[in-house]
Scaffold this motif. Structure first.
Motif, PDB file in Angstrom:
ATOM      1  N   LEU A  29       0.442  -1.108  -0.271  1.00  0.00           N
ATOM      2  CA  LEU A  29       0.203  -0.088  -0.017  1.00  0.00           C
ATOM      3  C   LEU A  29       0.576   1.504   0.190  1.00  0.00           C
ATOM      4  CD1 LEU A  29      -2.568  -0.931   2.371  1.00  0.00           C
ATOM      5  CD2 LEU A  29      -3.087  -0.218  -0.196  1.00  0.00           C
ATOM      6  N   VAL A  30       0.803   1.677  -1.465  1.00  0.00           N
ATOM      7  CA  VAL A  30       1.883   3.287  -1.057  1.00  0.00           C
ATOM      8  C   VAL A  30       1.977   4.257  -0.694  1.00  0.00           C
ATOM      9  CG1 VAL A  30       2.724   5.299  -2.806  1.00  0.00           C
ATOM     10  CG2 VAL A  30       1.491   2.509  -3.859  1.00  0.00           C
ATOM     11  N   SER A  31       0.455   4.677  -0.242  1.00  0.00           N
ATOM     12  CA  SER A  31       0.001   6.073   1.415  1.00  0.00           C
ATOM     13  C   SER A  31       0.749   5.676   2.262  1.00  0.00           C
ATOM     14  CB  SER A  31      -1.840   5.671   0.724  1.00  0.00           C
ATOM     15  OG  SER A  31      -1.920   5.005   1.219  1.00  0.00           O
ATOM     16  N   LYS A  32       1.081   4.286   2.803  1.00  0.00           N
ATOM     17  CA  LYS A  32       2.067   4.126   4.324  1.00  0.00           C
ATOM     18  C   LYS A  32       3.141   5.236   3.755  1.00  0.00           C
ATOM     19  CE  LYS A  32      -0.054   0.115   6.282  1.00  0.00           C
ATOM     20  NZ  LYS A  32      -0.080  -1.098   6.907  1.00  0.00           N
ATOM     21  N   TYR A  33       3.701   5.053   2.757  1.00  0.00           N
ATOM     22  CA  TYR A  33       5.196   5.790   2.903  1.00  0.00           C
ATOM     23  C   TYR A  33       5.100   6.953   1.843  1.00  0.00           C
ATOM     24  CZ  TYR A  33       5.693   0.780   4.184  1.00  0.00           C
ATOM     25  OH  TYR A  33       5.412  -0.250   4.634  1.00  0.00           O
ATOM     26  N   PRO A  34       4.484   8.071   2.313  1.00  0.00           N
ATOM     27  CA  PRO A  34       4.331   9.649   1.738  1.00  0.00           C
ATOM     28  C   PRO A  34       5.765   9.534   1.141  1.00  0.00           C
ATOM     29  CG  PRO A  34       3.355   9.287   3.804  1.00  0.00           C
ATOM     30  CD  PRO A  34       3.462   8.291   3.398  1.00  0.00           C
ATOM     31  N   ASN A  35       6.658   9.626   2.000  1.00  0.00           N
ATOM     32  CA  ASN A  35       8.283   9.969   1.760  1.00  0.00           C
ATOM     33  C   ASN A  35       8.795   9.229   0.625  1.00  0.00           C
ATOM     34  OD1 ASN A  35       7.974  11.944   4.628  1.00  0.00           O
ATOM     35  ND2 ASN A  35       8.683  10.781   5.429  1.00  0.00           N
ATOM     36  N   TRP A  36       8.248   8.399  -0.101  1.00  0.00           N
ATOM     37  CA  TRP A  36       8.985   7.912  -0.494  1.00  0.00           C
ATOM     38  C   TRP A  36       7.612   7.501  -1.784  1.00  0.00           C
ATOM     39  CZ3 TRP A  36      13.771   6.613  -0.589  1.00  0.00           C
ATOM     40  CH2 TRP A  36      14.748   6.496   1.112  1.00  0.00           C
ATOM     41  N   VAL A  37       7.026   8.125  -2.510  1.00  0.00           N
ATOM     42  CA  VAL A  37       5.791   8.019  -3.293  1.00  0.00           C
ATOM     43  C   VAL A  37       6.377   7.962  -5.039  1.00  0.00           C
ATOM     44  CG1 VAL A  37       3.702   8.659  -4.224  1.00  0.00           C
ATOM     45  CG2 VAL A  37       3.727   8.157  -1.452  1.00  0.00           C
ATOM     46  N   ALA A  38       6.326   7.788  -5.446  1.00  0.00           N
ATOM     47  CA  ALA A  38       6.838   7.460  -6.914  1.00  0.00           C
ATOM     48  C   ALA A  38       5.652   6.857  -7.447  1.00  0.00           C
ATOM     49  CB  ALA A  38       7.761   7.060  -7.338  1.00  0.00           C
ATOM     50  N   ALA A  39       5.635   7.853  -9.154  1.00  0.00           N
ATOM     51  CA  ALA A  39       4.094   7.587  -9.870  1.00  0.00           C
ATOM     52  C   ALA A  39       4.225   7.184 -10.977  1.00  0.00           C
ATOM     53  CB  ALA A  39       2.928   9.125  -9.733  1.00  0.00           C
ATOM     54  N   VAL A  40       3.142   7.097 -12.046  1.00  0.00           N
ATOM     55  CA  VAL A  40       3.814   7.163 -13.672  1.00  0.00           C
ATOM     56  C   VAL A  40       2.441   6.902 -13.480  1.00  0.00           C
ATOM     57  CG1 VAL A  40       3.995   6.022 -15.410  1.00  0.00           C
ATOM     58  CG2 VAL A  40       5.747   5.890 -14.019  1.00  0.00           C
ATOM     59  N   ARG A  41       1.825   8.897 -14.699  1.00  0.00           N
ATOM     60  CA  ARG A  41       0.811   9.255 -15.165  1.00  0.00           C
ATOM     61  C   ARG A  41       0.789   9.019 -16.546  1.00  0.00           C
ATOM     62  NH1 ARG A  41      -2.160  14.596 -12.792  1.00  0.00           N
ATOM     63  NH2 ARG A  41       0.489  14.978 -12.941  1.00  0.00           N
ATOM     64  N   TYR A  42      -0.293   8.559 -17.247  1.00  0.00           N
ATOM     65  CA  TYR A  42      -0.518   8.664 -18.485  1.00  0.00           C
ATOM     66  C   TYR A  42      -1.457   9.073 -18.914  1.00  0.00           C
ATOM     67  CZ  TYR A  42       1.907   3.814 -17.933  1.00  0.00           C
ATOM     68  OH  TYR A  42       2.163   2.723 -17.733  1.00  0.00           O
ATOM     69  N   ARG A  43      -1.793   9.780 -20.662  1.00  0.00           N
ATOM     70  CA  ARG A  43      -1.832  10.668 -21.409  1.00  0.00           C
ATOM     71  C   ARG A  43      -3.620  10.625 -20.381  1.00  0.00           C
ATOM     72  NH1 ARG A  43       1.390  13.040 -24.419  1.00  0.00           N
ATOM     73  NH2 ARG A  43       3.156  11.811 -25.426  1.00  0.00           N
ATOM     74  N   ASP A  44      -4.096   9.377 -20.815  1.00  0.00           N
ATOM     75  CA  ASP A  44      -5.553   9.213 -20.413  1.00  0.00           C
ATOM     76  C   ASP A  44      -6.211   9.374 -18.918  1.00  0.00           C
ATOM     77  OD1 ASP A  44      -5.090   6.560 -19.243  1.00  0.00           O
ATOM     78  OD2 ASP A  44      -5.587   5.587 -20.227  1.00  0.00           O
ATOM     79  N   GLY A  45      -5.307  10.488 -17.694  1.00  0.00           N
ATOM     80  CA  GLY A  45      -5.497  10.876 -16.478  1.00  0.00           C
ATOM     81  C   GLY A  45      -4.718   9.717 -15.004  1.00  0.00           C
ATOM     82  N   HIS A  46      -5.181   8.483 -16.020  1.00  0.00           N
ATOM     83  CA  HIS A  46      -4.894   7.220 -14.495  1.00  0.00           C
ATOM     84  C   HIS A  46      -3.339   6.984 -14.706  1.00  0.00           C
ATOM     85  CE1 HIS A  46      -3.792   4.308 -17.105  1.00  0.00           C
ATOM     86  NE2 HIS A  46      -2.801   3.475 -16.592  1.00  0.00           N
ATOM     87  N   ALA A  47      -3.060   6.908 -12.932  1.00  0.00           N
ATOM     88  CA  ALA A  47      -1.026   6.572 -12.652  1.00  0.00           C
ATOM     89  C   ALA A  47      -1.510   5.286 -11.987  1.00  0.00           C
ATOM     90  CB  ALA A  47      -1.864   7.559 -11.941  1.00  0.00           C
ATOM     91  N   HIS A  48      -0.490   4.729 -11.855  1.00  0.00           N
ATOM     92  CA  HIS A  48       0.148   3.635 -11.280  1.00  0.00           C
ATOM     93  C   HIS A  48       1.320   4.261  -9.659  1.00  0.00           C
ATOM     94  CE1 HIS A  48      -0.949   0.731 -14.276  1.00  0.00           C
ATOM     95  NE2 HIS A  48      -1.290   1.669 -14.168  1.00  0.00           N
ATOM     96  N   PHE A  49       1.352   4.135  -8.823  1.00  0.00           N
ATOM     97  CA  PHE A  49       1.469   4.542  -7.835  1.00  0.00           C
ATOM     98  C   PHE A  49       2.534   3.216  -7.296  1.00  0.00           C
ATOM     99  CE2 PHE A  49      -1.369   7.198  -7.846  1.00  0.00           C
ATOM    100  CZ  PHE A  49      -1.550   8.217  -7.831  1.00  0.00           C
ATOM    101  N   PHE A  50       3.828   3.935  -6.546  1.00  0.00           N
ATOM    102  CA  PHE A  50       4.938   3.178  -6.086  1.00  0.00           C
ATOM    103  C   PHE A  50       5.678   3.674  -4.672  1.00  0.00           C
ATOM    104  CE2 PHE A  50       4.964   3.827 -10.822  1.00  0.00           C
ATOM    105  CZ  PHE A  50       4.805   2.753 -11.382  1.00  0.00           C
ATOM    106  N   ASP A  51       5.758   2.886  -3.884  1.00  0.00           N
ATOM    107  CA  ASP A  51       6.226   2.473  -2.576  1.00  0.00           C
ATOM    108  C   ASP A  51       7.724   3.571  -3.148  1.00  0.00           C
ATOM    109  OD1 ASP A  51       6.671   0.141  -3.292  1.00  0.00           O
ATOM    110  OD2 ASP A  51       7.811  -0.340  -1.990  1.00  0.00           O
ATOM    111  N   GLY A  52       8.473   3.396  -3.435  1.00  0.00           N
ATOM    112  CA  GLY A  52       9.750   4.192  -3.740  1.00  0.00           C
ATOM    113  C   GLY A  52      10.250   3.858  -5.545  1.00  0.00           C
TER     114      GLY A  52
END
Length: 151
Positions: A29-52
């Motif tokens: 669960l990415v939101s547990k680690y806010p100091n490490w969040v990374a994200a990839v957003r696509y042109r259609d607006g959806h995103a994937h989140f990472f814990d680092g």
């Protein structure tokens, strides 16, 4: 390798994971680690989140495995959380320190810094081994960091 990801010229709008967003690489669960969040957003607006950044790089380097049907050319922006200010910054412009004594949620990590000077300071303060740009992060280096074998 990453030029296909260099998308929009618009200002970076920080992405925030929801309580149920899981890293597509490790399942945390990415939101547990806010100091490490990374994200990839696509042109259609959806995103994937990472814990680092480490899992973000794994994802980007194996897109068909982690995001079937997605293409690098469809990526709008890539974000990482900067270590000192905890602000979301453009991952392609960040500097990454590896081999330091600072561990992320999944152990050894690519520590994102906004400037080369910040990366040099961090490397000195935290016994880092190397500073890399986004384009220098290749699969062999991700495997090296993941295994804690940075020289």
């Amino acid at each position: 390798m990453w030029t296909a990801c260099a998308a929009a010229q618009e200002p970076l709008t920080p992405l925030m994971p929801g309580a149920r967003d899981q890293c597509p690489v490790c399942g945390m669960l990415v939101s547990k680690y806010p100091n490490w969040v990374a994200a990839v957003r696509y042109r259609d607006g959806h995103a994937h989140f990472f814990d680092g950044a480490k899992d973000m790089f794994k994802y980007l380097q194996a897109l068909p495995k982690y995001a079937p049907g997605h293409r690098a050319t469809d990526i709008r922006d890539i974000q990482v959380t900067e270590f000192y200010g905890l602000a979301r910054i453009d991952a392609r412009k960040a500097f990454y320190v590896i081999g330091s004594d600072v561990l992320g949620p999944m152990g050894h990590e690519f520590v994102p810094l906004e400037s080369r000077a910040d990366a040099e300071e961090f490397m000195h303060d935290h016994r880092g081994k190397r500073i890399l740009s986004f384009d220098q992060v290749v699969p062999a280096i991700v495997a090296e960091v993941d295994g804690g074998r940075v020289k």
